[in-house]
Write a protein that holds these residues in place. Structure first.
Motif, PDB file in Angstrom:
ATOM      1  N   VAL A 315       0.838  -1.199   0.000  1.00  0.00           N
ATOM      2  CA  VAL A 315       0.000   0.000   0.000  1.00  0.00           C
ATOM      3  C   VAL A 315       0.874   1.250   0.000  1.00  0.00           C
ATOM      4  O   VAL A 315       0.652   2.186  -0.776  1.00  0.00           O
ATOM      5  CB  VAL A 315      -0.949  -0.009   1.219  1.00  0.00           C
ATOM      6  N   ASP A 316       1.883   1.254   0.852  1.00  0.00           N
ATOM      7  CA  ASP A 316       2.776   2.420   0.929  1.00  0.00           C
ATOM      8  C   ASP A 316       3.516   2.638  -0.384  1.00  0.00           C
ATOM      9  O   ASP A 316       3.701   3.781  -0.825  1.00  0.00           O
ATOM     10  CB  ASP A 316       3.776   2.243   2.076  1.00  0.00           C
ATOM     11  N   ALA A 317       3.940   1.554  -1.028  1.00  0.00           N
ATOM     12  CA  ALA A 317       4.676   1.669  -2.296  1.00  0.00           C
ATOM     13  C   ALA A 317       3.790   2.251  -3.388  1.00  0.00           C
ATOM     14  O   ALA A 317       4.248   3.081  -4.191  1.00  0.00           O
ATOM     15  CB  ALA A 317       5.210   0.304  -2.716  1.00  0.00           C
ATOM     16  N   VAL A 318       2.533   1.838  -3.430  1.00  0.00           N
ATOM     17  CA  VAL A 318       1.620   2.359  -4.453  1.00  0.00           C
ATOM     18  C   VAL A 318       1.340   3.839  -4.206  1.00  0.00           C
ATOM     19  O   VAL A 318       1.335   4.654  -5.143  1.00  0.00           O
ATOM     20  CB  VAL A 318       0.320   1.543  -4.483  1.00  0.00           C
ATOM     21  N   LEU A 319       1.114   4.206  -2.957  1.00  0.00           N
ATOM     22  CA  LEU A 319       0.873   5.612  -2.644  1.00  0.00           C
ATOM     23  C   LEU A 319       2.080   6.460  -3.042  1.00  0.00           C
ATOM     24  O   LEU A 319       1.942   7.557  -3.602  1.00  0.00           O
ATOM     25  CB  LEU A 319       0.592   5.769  -1.138  1.00  0.00           C
ATOM     26  N   ARG A 320       3.268   5.929  -2.774  1.00  0.00           N
ATOM     27  CA  ARG A 320       4.497   6.636  -3.140  1.00  0.00           C
ATOM     28  C   ARG A 320       4.622   6.764  -4.649  1.00  0.00           C
ATOM     29  O   ARG A 320       5.030   7.808  -5.178  1.00  0.00           O
ATOM     30  CB  ARG A 320       5.691   5.857  -2.553  1.00  0.00           C
ATOM     31  N   TYR A 321       4.260   5.699  -5.360  1.00  0.00           N
ATOM     32  CA  TYR A 321       4.362   5.696  -6.823  1.00  0.00           C
ATOM     33  C   TYR A 321       3.491   6.798  -7.436  1.00  0.00           C
ATOM     34  O   TYR A 321       3.946   7.560  -8.290  1.00  0.00           O
ATOM     35  CB  TYR A 321       3.934   4.334  -7.363  1.00  0.00           C
ATOM     36  N   PHE A 322       2.252   6.896  -6.980  1.00  0.00           N
ATOM     37  CA  PHE A 322       1.377   7.941  -7.513  1.00  0.00           C
ATOM     38  C   PHE A 322       1.931   9.327  -7.210  1.00  0.00           C
ATOM     39  O   PHE A 322       1.857  10.232  -8.051  1.00  0.00           O
ATOM     40  CB  PHE A 322      -0.037   7.793  -6.946  1.00  0.00           C
ATOM     41  N   ASP A 323       2.472   9.483  -6.015  1.00  0.00           N
ATOM     42  CA  ASP A 323       3.032  10.780  -5.638  1.00  0.00           C
ATOM     43  C   ASP A 323       4.224  11.120  -6.530  1.00  0.00           C
ATOM     44  O   ASP A 323       4.346  12.251  -7.025  1.00  0.00           O
ATOM     45  CB  ASP A 323       3.456  10.741  -4.165  1.00  0.00           C
ATOM     46  N   GLU A 324       5.094  10.142  -6.775  1.00  0.00           N
ATOM     47  CA  GLU A 324       6.277  10.376  -7.607  1.00  0.00           C
ATOM     48  C   GLU A 324       5.898  10.668  -9.057  1.00  0.00           C
ATOM     49  O   GLU A 324       6.574  11.447  -9.743  1.00  0.00           O
ATOM     50  CB  GLU A 324       7.198   9.152  -7.545  1.00  0.00           C
ATOM     51  N   GLN A 325       4.824  10.041  -9.538  1.00  0.00           N
ATOM     52  CA  GLN A 325       4.382  10.248 -10.917  1.00  0.00           C
ATOM     53  C   GLN A 325       3.543  11.516 -11.074  1.00  0.00           C
ATOM     54  O   GLN A 325       3.208  11.905 -12.193  1.00  0.00           O
ATOM     55  CB  GLN A 325       3.567   9.040 -11.396  1.00  0.00           C
ATOM     56  N   GLY A 326       3.200  12.137  -9.950  1.00  0.00           N
ATOM     57  CA  GLY A 326       2.373  13.340 -10.008  1.00  0.00           C
ATOM     58  C   GLY A 326       0.952  13.059 -10.462  1.00  0.00           C
ATOM     59  O   GLY A 326       0.297  13.907 -11.063  1.00  0.00           O
ATOM     60  N   ILE A 327       0.466  11.851 -10.159  1.00  0.00           N
ATOM     61  CA  ILE A 327      -0.882  11.434 -10.565  1.00  0.00           C
ATOM     62  C   ILE A 327      -1.777  11.380  -9.336  1.00  0.00           C
ATOM     63  O   ILE A 327      -1.433  10.757  -8.324  1.00  0.00           O
ATOM     64  CB  ILE A 327      -0.852  10.062 -11.257  1.00  0.00           C
ATOM     65  N   THR A 328      -2.916  12.030  -9.430  1.00  0.00           N
ATOM     66  CA  THR A 328      -3.903  11.979  -8.355  1.00  0.00           C
ATOM     67  C   THR A 328      -5.177  11.360  -8.900  1.00  0.00           C
ATOM     68  O   THR A 328      -5.910  11.997  -9.662  1.00  0.00           O
ATOM     69  CB  THR A 328      -4.212  13.388  -7.814  1.00  0.00           C
ATOM     70  N   PRO A 329      -5.434  10.097  -8.571  1.00  0.00           N
ATOM     71  CA  PRO A 329      -6.665   9.464  -9.063  1.00  0.00           C
ATOM     72  C   PRO A 329      -7.899  10.222  -8.597  1.00  0.00           C
ATOM     73  O   PRO A 329      -7.892  10.893  -7.555  1.00  0.00           O
ATOM     74  CB  PRO A 329      -6.607   8.063  -8.440  1.00  0.00           C
ATOM     75  N   GLN A 330      -8.965  10.113  -9.368  1.00  0.00           N
ATOM     76  CA  GLN A 330     -10.220  10.756  -8.977  1.00  0.00           C
ATOM     77  C   GLN A 330     -10.683  10.249  -7.621  1.00  0.00           C
ATOM     78  O   GLN A 330     -11.170  11.007  -6.783  1.00  0.00           O
ATOM     79  CB  GLN A 330     -11.295  10.485 -10.033  1.00  0.00           C
TER      80      GLN A 330
END
Length: 347
Positions: A315-330
């Motif tokens: 879970v932490d890795a996925v949250l980090r991945y979105f943050d690093e990619q600058g993607i905020t899911p709806q």
């Protein structure tokens, strides 16, 4: 006619009530001994305010703006003292269930099957004494008492709501309390006590592409969700938004229920899936972690609803991945689980 109303309290407890045609949610709840917050019951105070996540209803025009503004109503806020459903509904109640004097549901069942699926996964099937006594939202979990102990463990349903046979995927943990029971003592016919349902991790209405991310036995709630989608298709409710599942495990032989995923892919034209194995020695075509296989095609530039269930590091890795990619899911719904405690956390 009667409608099923799911009341989701802020402590994670869900209580289902029946609401008669023309009856307010507040009246229906009180009739079934659920004391929702209320001071006036006339649409004046706003004490009974909640948020309707799903369903059709009428609020009338008898309430004051001070109790519920037009802006709040447009966002799905409701007054349960004025809300008259015209369909099944899901309502968030912003207080703990204990304050509403409602108990968590408790029921019993019989062990119907215990099967080792892999070295780290066990499937448990329980025939419930009364299927009508248990309703849940696909993705939710329940406590199961461990026979011979005063402890319980919490597991997400892998079966769909309404089935008399409830199924669960359980991680086989060396010296684990539930694992020890299932691998050493459990037999068909054993009696089990269950308490729930609980959790804010459940399938919402699908209005945009969906990305499902499962780690290990975190696959269970997605099986329940997909079962429900197949059922809805059979009932004539078809959704063509793409749904993609990425299912990650540590070793090749940890991949389980792939036949079920194949079934869902055949039944649902908009569903696809990919399996991923961490072990570098594996000959699996997709190795690494789920984040290594989240390409642009499944991210839709962030115009997605993400559902994630797995161990805390995943879970932490996925949250980090979105943050690093600058993607905020709806929308982002996630559930962490550890071997000895209930699933927890949704956002």
């Amino acid at each position: 006619m009667s409608y099923t109303i799911a009341l989701n309290f802020e402590d994670g407890v869900t209580r289902f009530i029946g609401c008669k045609e023309g009856e307010t949610v507040l009246d229906a709840a009180y009739r079934q001994k659920v004391n929702l917050p209320m001071d006036c019951s006339d649409g004046v105070c706003g004490t009974c305010k909640g948020h309707c996540e799903k369903g059709e209803f009428d609020l009338g025009d008898e309430y004051l703006d001070e109790a519920l503004s037009d802006e709040e109503a447009a966002e799905g806020q409701v007054l349960t003292c004025q809300m008259v459903p015209s369909s099944d509904c899901i309502i968030q109640i912003p207080v703990a269930s204990t304050l509403c004097k409602t108990a968590v549901g408790r029921l019993e069942g019989t062990v119907a099957m215990v099967e080792s699926l892999s070295e780290d996964s066990i499937e448990l099937a329980v025939d419930l004494d009364d299927e009508a006594a248990l309703a849940f939202l696909p993705g939710q979990y329940i406590h199961i008492d461990v026979p011979g102990t005063d402890e319980h463990r919490s597991y997400s349903f892998s079966s769909k709501p309404g089935d008399r046979r409830a199924t669960f995927l359980i991680r086989n943990i060396p010296e684990g309390v539930m694992s020890g029971y299932l691998t050493e003592r459990a037999k068909v016919g054993d009696r089990l006590a269950l308490t729930g349902p609980m959790g804010s991790f459940y399938l919402r209405d699908i209005t945009r592409p969906v990305l499902m991310l499962a780690g290990g036995t975190g696959l269970a709630p997605f099986l329940s969700m997909l079962e429900r989608l197949v059922q809805k298709k059979a009932e004539g409710e078809v959704n063509d938004q793409p749904i993609h599942l990425i299912y990650g495990v540590n070793k090749d032989d940890h991949l389980v229920k792939v036949d079920a995923l194949e079934h869902f892919a055949r039944e649902l034209d908009n569903f696809t899936y990919a399996t991923v194995v961490v072990d570098e020695a594996s000959e699996h075509p997709r190795k690494g972690y789920v984040t290594h296989h989240m390409d642009a095609g499944v991210l839709h530039d962030g115009d997605i609803d993400v559902y994630l269930c797995g161990p805390p590091p995943m879970v932490d890795a996925v949250l980090r991945y979105f943050d690093e990619q600058g993607i905020t899911p709806q929308s982002f719904y996630y559930e962490k689980f550890t071997p000895n405690q209930a699933p927890g956390g949704a956002a």
